[in-house]
Design a protein around this motif. Structure first.
Motif, PDB file in Angstrom:
ATOM      1  N   GLU A 111       0.718  -1.227  -0.105  1.00  0.00           N
ATOM      2  CA  GLU A 111       0.048  -0.126  -0.022  1.00  0.00           C
ATOM      3  C   GLU A 111       0.926   1.168   0.141  1.00  0.00           C
ATOM      4  OE1 GLU A 111      -3.302   2.270   2.908  1.00  0.00           O
ATOM      5  OE2 GLU A 111      -2.530   0.376   3.492  1.00  0.00           O
ATOM      6  N   GLN A 112       0.439   1.966  -0.876  1.00  0.00           N
ATOM      7  CA  GLN A 112       1.230   3.449  -0.954  1.00  0.00           C
ATOM      8  C   GLN A 112       0.609   4.475  -0.206  1.00  0.00           C
ATOM      9  OE1 GLN A 112       4.194   4.051  -3.654  1.00  0.00           O
ATOM     10  NE2 GLN A 112       3.912   1.772  -2.459  1.00  0.00           N
ATOM     11  N   THR A 113       1.388   4.887   0.840  1.00  0.00           N
ATOM     12  CA  THR A 113       0.618   5.688   2.028  1.00  0.00           C
ATOM     13  C   THR A 113       1.722   6.703   2.596  1.00  0.00           C
ATOM     14  OG1 THR A 113      -0.468   5.495   4.294  1.00  0.00           O
ATOM     15  CG2 THR A 113       0.977   3.849   3.479  1.00  0.00           C
ATOM     16  N   HIS A 114       1.093   7.697   3.242  1.00  0.00           N
ATOM     17  CA  HIS A 114       1.955   8.735   3.723  1.00  0.00           C
ATOM     18  C   HIS A 114       1.923   8.648   5.443  1.00  0.00           C
ATOM     19  CE1 HIS A 114       1.882  11.854   0.185  1.00  0.00           C
ATOM     20  NE2 HIS A 114       2.691  10.698  -0.028  1.00  0.00           N
ATOM     21  N   SER A 115       1.174   7.252   5.927  1.00  0.00           N
ATOM     22  CA  SER A 115       0.930   7.076   7.171  1.00  0.00           C
ATOM     23  C   SER A 115       2.369   6.815   8.134  1.00  0.00           C
ATOM     24  CB  SER A 115       0.076   5.803   7.455  1.00  0.00           C
ATOM     25  OG  SER A 115       0.120   5.424   8.781  1.00  0.00           O
ATOM     26  N   LYS A 116       2.439   7.316   9.231  1.00  0.00           N
ATOM     27  CA  LYS A 116       3.632   7.138  10.059  1.00  0.00           C
ATOM     28  C   LYS A 116       3.297   6.012  11.250  1.00  0.00           C
ATOM     29  CE  LYS A 116       5.199  11.605   9.257  1.00  0.00           C
ATOM     30  NZ  LYS A 116       5.574  13.008   9.850  1.00  0.00           N
ATOM     31  N   ASP A 117       2.047   5.368  11.123  1.00  0.00           N
ATOM     32  CA  ASP A 117       1.719   4.563  11.862  1.00  0.00           C
ATOM     33  C   ASP A 117       2.380   3.243  11.714  1.00  0.00           C
ATOM     34  OD1 ASP A 117      -0.108   6.190  13.453  1.00  0.00           O
ATOM     35  OD2 ASP A 117      -1.583   5.863  12.176  1.00  0.00           O
ATOM     36  N   LEU A 118       2.848   2.522  12.912  1.00  0.00           N
ATOM     37  CA  LEU A 118       3.542   1.273  12.515  1.00  0.00           C
ATOM     38  C   LEU A 118       2.662   0.111  12.049  1.00  0.00           C
ATOM     39  CD1 LEU A 118       5.865   1.130  15.442  1.00  0.00           C
ATOM     40  CD2 LEU A 118       6.570   1.549  13.173  1.00  0.00           C
ATOM     41  N   GLN A 119       3.218  -0.839  11.040  1.00  0.00           N
ATOM     42  CA  GLN A 119       2.239  -1.930  10.724  1.00  0.00           C
ATOM     43  C   GLN A 119       3.090  -3.099  10.880  1.00  0.00           C
ATOM     44  OE1 GLN A 119       1.183  -0.874   6.429  1.00  0.00           O
ATOM     45  NE2 GLN A 119       2.538  -2.672   6.033  1.00  0.00           N
ATOM     46  N   LEU A 120       2.596  -4.202  11.044  1.00  0.00           N
ATOM     47  CA  LEU A 120       3.043  -5.580  11.307  1.00  0.00           C
ATOM     48  C   LEU A 120       3.880  -5.880   9.871  1.00  0.00           C
ATOM     49  CD1 LEU A 120       0.775  -7.497  13.230  1.00  0.00           C
ATOM     50  CD2 LEU A 120       2.693  -6.520  14.249  1.00  0.00           C
ATOM     51  N   PRO A 121       5.165  -6.419  10.029  1.00  0.00           N
ATOM     52  CA  PRO A 121       5.979  -6.765  11.283  1.00  0.00           C
ATOM     53  C   PRO A 121       6.758  -5.535  11.639  1.00  0.00           C
ATOM     54  CG  PRO A 121       6.888  -7.662   9.296  1.00  0.00           C
ATOM     55  CD  PRO A 121       5.632  -7.153   8.820  1.00  0.00           C
ATOM     56  N   PHE A 122       7.069  -5.389  12.908  1.00  0.00           N
ATOM     57  CA  PHE A 122       8.059  -4.337  13.363  1.00  0.00           C
ATOM     58  C   PHE A 122       8.614  -4.679  14.386  1.00  0.00           C
ATOM     59  CE2 PHE A 122       3.966  -3.365  15.810  1.00  0.00           C
ATOM     60  CZ  PHE A 122       4.402  -3.173  16.968  1.00  0.00           C
TER      61      PHE A 122
END
Length: 737
Positions: free
Chosen positions: A327-338
């Motif tokens: 997904e192409q996004t500007h989000s700064k929220d972490l997504q799995l895995p991290f």
């Protein structure tokens, strides 16, 4: 240790009744005898002052002893003079400084005798974090690759591991706050875990430094100098923030420090957050987002016979693990895995001053808590807890004629514990102890330095998993020992021309991953199988360097030849386990050779004009003529820079244009592919303004201005065909009070 602490307490109380010395005088220009506003600093005491508008200075409360006094001022050659203090005396000392277009020299802290680089037997590169930030570096690791001979193994923009002359991971030792950094650095996807806020400068020893630091310094040392305390009687504060257009990222830090005559305090906090980076015009690299919180604090007490410094650093890094372009996004929220990583670093540095000698006692405690979340953001699939206690005791003997000598004892106790379902390395204890002696001999045109050291490392690990399973890890109990030595000389051949030659041996005991791995390493997508029969890596390196410097030009040429016996490497096999290819850890002798060459043109009287160029090359081979993996490609860096000083309101301005040319990397290992060359253009401008008691600094810079789509040979995304970061325009604002 208990006896040492008691001794420190007694001396702490004794300082109140002890007499001290003073240094006083004037600082003027040798050309016109005009007074200069210069800094007077004694590195060993971390004590300094600034001359007033008439060039007068006074430095009080100096303990008995002989110390290097360093005089520095922008536009003038740095002076270093050894002065003896005793019997509560006032020492008069006037200094005349010569104009110079060369940047101010700083004292090298990573080597034992704390000399200016021009007086140092070892060649050490130093760069300030201000310079790194001005170049557009996203992180501390990202900035150090600007040093010739240093590169970076990267996993996106959030993870970087230093490479010094082709050697990396556990072959490069990192020091911060004066203690060795331990944060599970065996993993390719494990970064430094140190934020650049509160780091004043970085020093790089390129070559074996086992004499000074023991195991893991076989390839070199990255030494991070914490910011200095304020000068006595001064209070300062600063706030800075930087915006990065490519990642829509921001990095902000706030610091305050204040100093009395004997007690000093500082604190600094920072927060950074970044979204996925954009690779040229092609795409954003999904889940390369990360954020970081960092807190640093320090307190220092300096008395007549005793100096004590306590520092603490807490760092929390949350780093996305990229797997594929999604997904192409500007989000700064972490997504799995991290990954979620906590680093705690506590250091306690004490110096006892005697009449003609001193005793340095350092202790450090580090706690690294590394968690990896794969399917559930509340439950870590992998959790490694690493507790490390290390100590460093050095006695600076009384000088004997022109001999300076240091003897020392260093050690470490480390406990590694698993608390997740996945196991990369077993629970284990590691115990180090080392003893060393080194001497420096100074003549008018020759400096000699030599030393010898003995080390012992014991590794005890527990068994892991079911003995009937293929991925069972048996218990391990092994001890590794080594003697290392170094011999070097600096010679002033003719006026302005000097040479250095150094011979040094180093060693590295195999790490837990190399000895005990037995399972799939998700970060590298391979089944890694360790080898309990591995022995020490032992190397011998020859370094030769030439330096020429006058008022118009500087030139340097550094060459090295490094022979590594029992070099440990990972190699693919034809076997598969759980549909994953098996890689074994093997040993073979290896050779690395190359060097760095460069010049710096600053024609007088056009001191504001600078043209800098450097070339670096390294080749690494096993004895069977197979090339080593992860060797940086040859590169040339050219910079045109302008610096303007001393306006009425505008105090300083600079601008630069840099072109980095990286050549094809055709010398590849059996499981690497060729990497094409590329050129990257960057530029920047910054100015500082004096507004009464406030200094305002403004800067803007751009990296990869042509938005080049390229892949670095040392990028861990290279096998997936993912490009490195594209164009970024970065804006910085800083306020200082």
């Amino acid at each position: 240790m208990k006896n040492i602490l008691c001794l420190l307490a007694v001396l702490f109380l004794y300082t109140a009744a002890s007499s001290q010395n003073s240094l006083t005088g004037t600082i003027t220009s040798k050309t016109n005898n005009e007074p200069l506003i210069a800094t007077v600093y004694i590195p060993q005491l971390e004590k300094g002052t600034v001359a007033d508008f008439d060039g007068n200075y006074e430095l009080k409360n100096i303990p008995d002893g002989k110390y290097n006094v360093v005089i520095s001022s922008l536009g003038y050659a740095t002076i270093s003079k050894k002065i003896n203090f005793s019997n509560n005396e006032i020492v008069p000392e006037n200094f005349q400084m010569e104009e110079s277009a060369v940047e101010m020299e700083e004292v090298i802290v990573s080597t034992p005798f704390h000399k200016l680089q021009s007086d140092n037997v070892m060649k050490v590169d130093r760069i300030s974090t201000d310079d790194l930030n001005s170049s557009g570096a996203v992180t501390l690791a990202d900035g150090i690759k600007n040093i010739a001979g240093v590169d970076l193994i990267t996993t996106g923009t959030g993870i970087g591991k230093p490479v010094i002359r082709g050697l990396s991971s556990n072959r490069v030792l990192t020091y911060t706050q004066g203690v060795r950094l331990e944060n599970q650095q065996f993993g390719d996807e494990h970064g430094l875990g140190v934020n650049e806020a509160g780091i004043e400068s970085i020093e790089v020893i390129k070559g074996p430094a086992s004499l000074l630091y023991g195991s893991d310094a076989l390839g070199g040392v990255l030494y991070l100098n914490p910011e200095r305390f304020a000068l006595s009687g001064e209070t300062h504060g600063d706030l800075s923030s930087t915006y990065f257009s490519n990642t829509l990222g921001t990095s902000t830090n706030l610091g305050v420090k204040t100093s009395g005559e004997k007690l000093k305090f500082l604190t600094r906090g920072s927060y950074s957050t970044f979204s996925d980076y954009k690779a040229g015009t092609a795409y954003r690299v999904t889940n390369t987002r990360f954020n970081e919180k960092d807190l640093k604090a320090g307190v220092q007490y300096a008395g007549a016979k005793f100096k004590s410094t306590l520092r603490y650093n807490y760092n929390r890094s949350n780093i996305g693990i990229a797997e594929e372009i999604g997904e192409q996004t500007h989000s700064k929220d972490l997504q799995l895995p991290f990954q979620e990583i906590d680093n705690h670093i506590l250091s306690f540095d004490n110096t006892l001053f005697f009449n003609n000698s001193s005793l340095d006692v350092k202790a450090g405690y580090l706690f690294n808590d590394r968690r990896e979340f794969e399917d559930d953001p509340a439950l870590a699939a992998l959790r490694l807890k690493l507790n490390t206690f290390n100590y460093d005791v050095k006695y600076n003997l009384p000088e004997l004629g022109k001999f300076e000598t240091i003897v020392g004892l260093q050690g470490m106790f480390q406990n590694n514990k698993n608390e997740g379902e996945e196991i990369l390395i077993p629970n284990a204890n590691t115990t180090d102890i080392g003893v060393l002696a080194t001497s420096h001999y100074h003549l008018e045109k020759v400096d000699l330095q030599a030393g010898i050291r003995f080390d012992s490392r014991k590794i005890e690990s527990e068994a892991a998993r079911n003995p009937l399973d293929v991925d069972f890890i048996p218990a391990l109990n092994k001890t590794f020992t080594s003697f290392t030595a170094a011999l070097g000389a600096k010679l002033d051949l003719v006026e302005n021309l000097s040479a250095r030659i150094n011979f040094a041996s180093g060693f590295r005991a195999p790490n837990l991953a190399e000895l005990t791995s037995n399972g799939v390493h998700e970060g590298t997508n391979r089944y890694e199988r360790g080898n309990a029969n591995l022995t020490n890596e032992q190397n011998f390196q020859t370094d030769i360097s030439l330096e020429y410097r006058n008022e118009h030009v500087e030139f340097f040429a550094n060459g090295f030849y490094n022979v590594v016996n029992n070099y440990i490497f990972i190699s693919p096999t034809n076997e598969t386990i759980d549909d994953t290819q098996v890689y074994d850890y093997l040993q073979n002798d290896a050779t690395l050779y190359g060097g760095e060459f460069g010049f710096h043109l600053h024609p007088h009287p056009l001191d504001w004009l600078h043209l800098e160029s450097s070339f670096e090359t390294v080749t690494g081979k096993l004895n069977n003529d197979v090339y080593l993996p992860l060797i940086p490609a040859n590169s040339i860096r050219n910079t045109f820079r302008v610096e303007l000083h001393d306006g009425k309101i505008r105090k300083f301005s600079s601008a630069f244009v840099t072109l980095d040319n990286t050549f094809d990397q055709k010398n590849i290992s059996d499981f690497e592919t060729r990497t094409g060359g590329y050129s990257l253009l960057s530029t920047g401008i910054e100015s500082s303004f004096q507004l009464q008691k406030i200094v305002l600094k403004l800067g803007i810079n751009g990296t990869n201005l042509t938005d080049k789509e390229y892949t670095s040979h040392l990028s861990r995304f290279k096998p997936d065909g993912i490009f490195n970061i594209g164009r970024s325009i970065n804006v910085n604002l800083k306020l200082e009070i």
